[in-house]
Design a protein around this motif. Structure first.
Motif, PDB file in Angstrom:
ATOM      1  N   ILE A 162       0.829  -1.204   0.000  1.00 17.68           N
ATOM      2  CA  ILE A 162       0.000   0.000   0.000  1.00 17.68           C
ATOM      3  C   ILE A 162       0.867   1.258   0.000  1.00 17.68           C
ATOM      4  CG2 ILE A 162      -1.641   1.332   1.375  1.00 17.68           C
ATOM      5  CD1 ILE A 162      -2.875  -1.320   2.260  1.00 17.68           C
ATOM      6  N   VAL A 163       1.933   1.242   0.778  1.00 18.19           N
ATOM      7  CA  VAL A 163       2.830   2.399   0.822  1.00 18.19           C
ATOM      8  C   VAL A 163       3.474   2.630  -0.549  1.00 18.19           C
ATOM      9  CG1 VAL A 163       4.990   3.280   1.787  1.00 18.19           C
ATOM     10  CG2 VAL A 163       3.281   2.269   3.295  1.00 18.19           C
ATOM     11  N   ARG A 164       3.947   1.559  -1.181  1.00 23.64           N
ATOM     12  CA  ARG A 164       4.574   1.698  -2.496  1.00 23.64           C
ATOM     13  C   ARG A 164       3.568   2.182  -3.536  1.00 23.64           C
ATOM     14  NH1 ARG A 164       8.809  -3.042  -3.912  1.00 23.64           N
ATOM     15  NH2 ARG A 164       9.102  -1.562  -5.619  1.00 23.64           N
ATOM     16  N   LEU A 165       2.345   1.667  -3.459  1.00 21.88           N
ATOM     17  CA  LEU A 165       1.306   2.107  -4.390  1.00 21.88           C
ATOM     18  C   LEU A 165       1.001   3.582  -4.181  1.00 21.88           C
ATOM     19  CD1 LEU A 165      -0.888   1.502  -6.506  1.00 21.88           C
ATOM     20  CD2 LEU A 165      -2.381   0.813  -4.616  1.00 21.88           C
ATOM     21  N   SER A 166       0.867   3.982  -2.926  1.00 21.26           N
ATOM     22  CA  SER A 166       0.578   5.384  -2.622  1.00 21.26           C
ATOM     23  C   SER A 166       1.699   6.302  -3.080  1.00 21.26           C
ATOM     24  CB  SER A 166       0.342   5.545  -1.115  1.00 21.26           C
ATOM     25  OG  SER A 166       0.123   6.890  -0.777  1.00 21.26           O
ATOM     26  N   ASN A 167       2.932   5.905  -2.838  1.00 21.31           N
ATOM     27  CA  ASN A 167       4.075   6.733  -3.247  1.00 21.31           C
ATOM     28  C   ASN A 167       4.164   6.865  -4.762  1.00 21.31           C
ATOM     29  OD1 ASN A 167       4.817   7.126  -0.591  1.00 21.31           O
ATOM     30  ND2 ASN A 167       6.334   5.501  -0.571  1.00 21.31           N
ATOM     31  N   SER A 168       3.833   5.797  -5.476  1.00 18.63           N
ATOM     32  CA  SER A 168       3.939   5.835  -6.942  1.00 18.63           C
ATOM     33  C   SER A 168       2.902   6.747  -7.574  1.00 18.63           C
ATOM     34  CB  SER A 168       3.794   4.417  -7.516  1.00 18.63           C
ATOM     35  OG  SER A 168       2.458   3.949  -7.399  1.00 18.63           O
ATOM     36  N   ARG A 169       1.826   7.022  -6.857  1.00 14.88           N
ATOM     37  CA  ARG A 169       0.735   7.806  -7.420  1.00 14.88           C
ATOM     38  C   ARG A 169       0.512   9.123  -6.683  1.00 14.88           C
ATOM     39  NH1 ARG A 169      -1.561   3.977 -10.724  1.00 14.88           N
ATOM     40  NH2 ARG A 169      -3.426   5.191 -11.192  1.00 14.88           N
ATOM     41  N   SER A 170       1.516   9.552  -5.914  1.00 13.33           N
ATOM     42  CA  SER A 170       1.394  10.804  -5.169  1.00 13.33           C
ATOM     43  C   SER A 170       1.890  11.977  -6.005  1.00 13.33           C
ATOM     44  CB  SER A 170       2.186  10.713  -3.868  1.00 13.33           C
ATOM     45  OG  SER A 170       3.568  10.550  -4.138  1.00 13.33           O
ATOM     46  N   GLY A 171       1.510  13.166  -5.622  1.00 13.94           N
ATOM     47  CA  GLY A 171       1.936  14.368  -6.330  1.00 13.94           C
ATOM     48  C   GLY A 171       0.971  15.505  -6.051  1.00 13.94           C
ATOM     49  N   SER A 172       1.348  16.680  -6.504  1.00  9.55           N
ATOM     50  CA  SER A 172       0.541  17.863  -6.228  1.00  9.55           C
ATOM     51  C   SER A 172      -0.720  17.929  -7.070  1.00  9.55           C
ATOM     52  CB  SER A 172       1.379  19.124  -6.477  1.00  9.55           C
ATOM     53  OG  SER A 172       1.829  19.164  -7.821  1.00  9.55           O
ATOM     54  N   GLY A 173      -0.762  17.184  -8.189  1.00 13.18           N
ATOM     55  CA  GLY A 173      -1.917  17.247  -9.069  1.00 13.18           C
ATOM     56  C   GLY A 173      -1.952  18.558  -9.836  1.00 13.18           C
ATOM     57  N   GLY A 174      -3.135  19.009 -10.154  1.00 13.13           N
ATOM     58  CA  GLY A 174      -3.263  20.267 -10.881  1.00 13.13           C
ATOM     59  C   GLY A 174      -3.839  20.078 -12.263  1.00 13.13           C
ATOM     60  N   ALA A 175      -3.918  21.188 -12.984  1.00 11.09           N
ATOM     61  CA  ALA A 175      -4.539  21.194 -14.305  1.00 11.09           C
ATOM     62  C   ALA A 175      -3.520  20.888 -15.392  1.00 11.09           C
ATOM     63  CB  ALA A 175      -5.178  22.562 -14.560  1.00 11.09           C
ATOM     64  N   LEU A 176      -4.034  20.541 -16.564  1.00  4.84           N
ATOM     65  CA  LEU A 176      -3.199  20.362 -17.747  1.00  4.84           C
ATOM     66  C   LEU A 176      -2.962  21.717 -18.397  1.00  4.84           C
ATOM     67  CD1 LEU A 176      -4.868  17.177 -19.308  1.00  4.84           C
ATOM     68  CD2 LEU A 176      -2.837  17.306 -17.858  1.00  4.84           C
ATOM     69  N   TYR A 177      -1.749  21.905 -18.920  1.00  5.29           N
ATOM     70  CA  TYR A 177      -1.378  23.206 -19.466  1.00  5.29           C
ATOM     71  C   TYR A 177      -1.676  23.356 -20.952  1.00  5.29           C
ATOM     72  CZ  TYR A 177       1.183  23.628 -15.054  1.00  5.29           C
ATOM     73  OH  TYR A 177       1.514  23.670 -13.733  1.00  5.29           O
ATOM     74  N   ASP A 178      -1.600  22.254 -21.695  1.00  5.94           N
ATOM     75  CA  ASP A 178      -1.773  22.388 -23.139  1.00  5.94           C
ATOM     76  C   ASP A 178      -2.170  21.056 -23.744  1.00  5.94           C
ATOM     77  OD1 ASP A 178       0.599  20.919 -23.067  1.00  5.94           O
ATOM     78  OD2 ASP A 178       1.862  22.642 -23.511  1.00  5.94           O
ATOM     79  N   VAL A 179      -2.348  21.060 -25.069  1.00  8.58           N
ATOM     80  CA  VAL A 179      -2.771  19.871 -25.797  1.00  8.58           C
ATOM     81  C   VAL A 179      -1.740  18.742 -25.705  1.00  8.58           C
ATOM     82  CG1 VAL A 179      -3.302  18.972 -28.096  1.00  8.58           C
ATOM     83  CG2 VAL A 179      -4.310  21.125 -27.351  1.00  8.58           C
ATOM     84  N   PRO A 180      -0.428  19.010 -25.862  1.00  6.33           N
ATOM     85  CA  PRO A 180       0.536  17.914 -25.732  1.00  6.33           C
ATOM     86  C   PRO A 180       0.465  17.189 -24.390  1.00  6.33           C
ATOM     87  CG  PRO A 180       1.581  19.754 -26.836  1.00  6.33           C
ATOM     88  CD  PRO A 180       0.239  20.243 -26.377  1.00  6.33           C
ATOM     89  N   GLU A 181       0.196  17.900 -23.299  1.00  9.55           N
ATOM     90  CA  GLU A 181       0.056  17.224 -22.004  1.00  9.55           C
ATOM     91  C   GLU A 181      -1.166  16.313 -22.009  1.00  9.55           C
ATOM     92  OE1 GLU A 181       2.389  19.789 -18.631  1.00  9.55           O
ATOM     93  OE2 GLU A 181       0.198  19.711 -18.558  1.00  9.55           O
ATOM     94  N   ALA A 182      -2.270  16.791 -22.555  1.00  8.12           N
ATOM     95  CA  ALA A 182      -3.461  15.951 -22.652  1.00  8.12           C
ATOM     96  C   ALA A 182      -3.182  14.735 -23.524  1.00  8.12           C
ATOM     97  CB  ALA A 182      -4.630  16.758 -23.216  1.00  8.12           C
ATOM     98  N   ALA A 183      -2.453  14.925 -24.612  1.00 12.15           N
ATOM     99  CA  ALA A 183      -2.119  13.817 -25.502  1.00 12.15           C
ATOM    100  C   ALA A 183      -1.252  12.783 -24.801  1.00 12.15           C
ATOM    101  CB  ALA A 183      -1.404  14.349 -26.746  1.00 12.15           C
ATOM    102  N   PHE A 184      -0.284  13.248 -24.000  1.00 11.58           N
ATOM    103  CA  PHE A 184       0.591  12.302 -23.299  1.00 11.58           C
ATOM    104  C   PHE A 184      -0.219  11.468 -22.307  1.00 11.58           C
ATOM    105  CE2 PHE A 184       4.049  10.391 -21.219  1.00 11.58           C
ATOM    106  CZ  PHE A 184       5.214  10.650 -21.926  1.00 11.58           C
TER     107      PHE A 184
END
Length: 322
Positions: free
Chosen positions: A22-44
């Motif tokens: 559970i700790v490894r899963l949580s660490n792998s998917r952690s981060g500040s989050g936020g919005a997408l900046y442009d089309v290439p980010e959405a594409a990725f």
């Protein structure tokens, strides 16, 4: 008393493994989050580097920056590029011997300006790197199969202790712990298999809602794939290029070399970035001395021309998405 101690050890081992998973899963998917900046980010997020390149090529073609004709030949046409990935397209096109679309597409997928988009998304917790996913899935598999195998072991122990006068069979003592180990492994493994995190899914949904009526080619390809491209001729060219593997002419080797697309994670500060995984988010090794994961952001990294060495997975942006 010996069976009780052994059962307690099984419970401790399973609990420790579940907590670690559970700790490894949580660490792998952690981060500040936020919005997408442009089309290439959405594409990725939707389809990895391959989708980014297809989206940018569609945009540049629609804007008159490049021309794509049969049989899959790209030529520069218009004014200078506006985005680092567009700069990478023209830089790789200038270096390409014949302007072949499939060769250009593979080269741009490996370009730092594209690779860094994924790195930035992963740093913000919107995307999971192939290496992090692989580590969690491997741990879940070991825990799941180990717990399942222990059921059979506990049956043999129960049979062996049949004449010791144990009031509760050993298998019944440990079955709840082993069942918990199997179920938690299945749940965590299923979550870890998702390339896009919950924050990434929310960011993608929010980005879609920002532009409900947007119909330009690059946007459609980024979010829906090549099947949504309104230009049938360009669509056919890009799908053909996406399905074409690397050959000896591209890689300098004598065999077909299918390429994977995201060099996420630099090991030991030196040369190679590696990883694995199927689909669009697998990773390949970078040639020594290159760095597919430069520290600058995707909005400014466009000058390097490092490339990744061969790998074992093909990619196509016209199909799947997570």
């Amino acid at each position: 008393m010996g069976m009780n101690l052994l059962a307690a050890l099984v419970y401790v081992a399973v609990l420790a493994s579940v907590i670690t998973l559970i700790v490894r899963l949580s660490n792998s998917r952690s981060g500040s989050g936020g919005a997408l900046y442009d089309v290439p980010e959405a594409a990725f997020l939707r389809g990895g580097p391959a989708r980014v390149v297809d989206s940018v090529l569609a945009t540049m073609h629609a804007d008159g920056l490049i021309g794509i004709g049969g049989p899959g030949i790209v030529v520069p046409l218009g004014p200078g590029p506006r985005h680092p990935v567009e700069q990478a397209v023209l830089a790789e096109l200038a270096a390409a011997p014949h302007g072949a679309l499939h060769t250009l597409r593979l080269a741009v997928m490996r370009h730092p300006s594209v690779q860094e988009i994924g790195n930035q998304l992963a740093a913000r917790g919107l995307l999971v790197t192939p290496a992090a996913r692989r580590g969690v899935v491997r741990w879940a598999m070991i825990q799941g199969f180990g717990s399942f195998a222990m059921i059979f072991v506990s049956v043999f122990i129960t049979v062996g202790s049949f004449y010791t006068g144990e009031p509760v069979p050993f298998v019944l003592k440990v079955l709840p712990a082993l069942g918990f180990g199997i179920v938690s492994a299945l749940i965590c493994g299923a979550i870890a298999a998702g390339r896009v995190t919950g924050a990434g899914q929310r960011a993608l949904l929010s980005y879609r809602r920002q532009f409900p009526y947007r119909t330009d080619a690059g946007f459609l390809v980024a979010l829906r794939g090549l099947g949504a491209l309104p230009d049938p001729e360009l669509q056919a060219q890009l799908i053909t290029a996406a399905r074409m593997p690397r050959t000896s002419a591209d890689s300098g080797s004598g065999s077909t070399d299918l390429v994977a697309v995201w060099c996420a994670g630099i090991s030991g500060g030196g040369g190679g970035c590696g990883g694995g995984g199927g689909g669009n988010d697998g990773a390949s090794g970078c040639s020594s001395g290159s760095n597919c994961s430069s520290s600058s952001s995707s909005c400014s990294s466009s000058s390097s021309s490092s490339s990744c060495s061969s790998s074992s997975s093909s990619s196509s942006s016209c199909g799947s998405s997570s």
